[in-house]
Design an enzyme around this catalytic site. Sequence first.
Site, mmCIF file in Angstrom:
data_model
loop_
_atom_site.group_PDB
_atom_site.id
_atom_site.type_symbol
_atom_site.label_atom_id
_atom_site.label_comp_id
_atom_site.label_asym_id
_atom_site.label_seq_id
_atom_site.Cartn_x
_atom_site.Cartn_y
_atom_site.Cartn_z
ATOM 1 N N CYS A 37 45.710 -12.218 -37.302
ATOM 2 C CA CYS A 37 45.222 -13.393 -38.013
ATOM 3 C C CYS A 37 46.312 -14.452 -38.008
ATOM 4 O O CYS A 37 47.295 -14.333 -38.753
ATOM 5 C CB CYS A 37 44.839 -13.030 -39.450
ATOM 6 S SG CYS A 37 44.127 -14.419 -40.363
ATOM 7 N N CYS A 58 37.369 -12.973 -39.777
ATOM 8 C CA CYS A 58 38.589 -13.758 -39.937
ATOM 9 C C CYS A 58 38.892 -13.982 -41.420
ATOM 10 O O CYS A 58 38.699 -15.072 -41.965
ATOM 11 C CB CYS A 58 38.485 -15.096 -39.221
ATOM 12 S SG CYS A 58 40.100 -15.902 -39.067
#
Length: 438
Positions: A367, A189
């Site tokens: 994301c 991430c």
Amino acid sequence: MAALHRLRQCYSSGIAISNLHTSCHASAKQHYKMLVLGGGSGGIAMSARMKRLIGADNVAVVEPSEMHYYQPIWTLVGAGAKNVASSGRPTASVMPSGVKWVKSNVQEINPDTNTVQTDDGTELSYEYLIVALGLQLHYEKIKGLPEGFEHPKIGSNYSIKTVEKTWKALQNFKEGNAVFTFPNTPVKCAGAPQKIMYLSDAYLRKTGKRAKANIMYNTSLPVLFAVKKYADSLWDIVKHRDLHVNLRHNLIEVRADKQEAVFENLDKPGETKVFEYEMLHVTPPMGPNLVIKGSPLADEAGWLDINKDNLVHKRYPNVFGIGDCTNLPTSKTGAAVAAQTAILHRTISRILKNEKPDKKYDGYTSCPLVTSYNTVILAEFDYNGQPLETFPINQAKERRLMYHMKADLMPHLYWHGLLTGLWGGPGPYRKLLHLGMK
């Protein structure tokens, strides 16, 4: 007799061996048609899919942890928007019923003999292997950590042990530098290190402390974000909110007793700079799982070496990979795992029929870039860094709707969709949108 004794111990210790799952090391069956290594998002999702494909009795999952965490929510936990308790559930509650749970650590993988050794001495053999072991955090590679977390004013949203310390440091902020870091390694991430910066900025504005704060993002990267469309929007936010970005700055030491962080200038190796801080958020260096790194399954860098199109290992055709442990050239995110599950399911189902894989993974990843307590930029892109968007709007703009999807809808879909194998696939948000329109 020893095996029988251990099996009796399983019953006497109250471990359920019913219509749920087997969690005893001493299972009478040590060979499995499909062995899954890792009980994270990829491992649980694929074990649920494999259960439906070949039957629960033919599937086993090796996972030592008693708790399973939905890690994407830790960004919001670190900013006080969610409770840490909401991020975890017992592993027993997410393990597919009937699937064998081997509650151990993987110690060694031997793909030449189709066997896996666990840390309690058990040997498991398999016909097919799914590797979903994730990556490893390396706080210890920063001088002064992890012991530095014993001091206040420092936290990290990447660990269950330190995420609440981020929120405490933010609450206790008075005046000075608030420093947020991005390491010189691959990370999971990749947007998370800056999400907490935007949330911290919003919190300090809300509490009237922003005028006394100097907020800076020190990143090892030469860019703010890898995809230009979203990077342009993020640069606008940075400038508008008076946030300071220092590119090519890599955290190498934390002097927590002095509230100092030392960064190396990667463009001038050996040159360092010391930053005093009132708050420090650390994103740790990360690396491949050491079990994979020490096995024939690894590439030169230590990541699981798989075909980027069909997720089959490049040298062992009965071995598959998913998620953060792989060398797939895309961002390591939960959305990527969701996209990979359907591709891998299709690949395995074809191979079981002695047919060639016919679906290709395009590298889809996503994301949700949280930019405040009520806005998100939803970045979606492929292997080539090209936007691969779901919604018929400009997703590079901050939107309240996307925040609610991130904060409220996605956790529900994770627990009740992805982990059960009922949600996911190439472009999982597109599938969500399709389901909502039916």
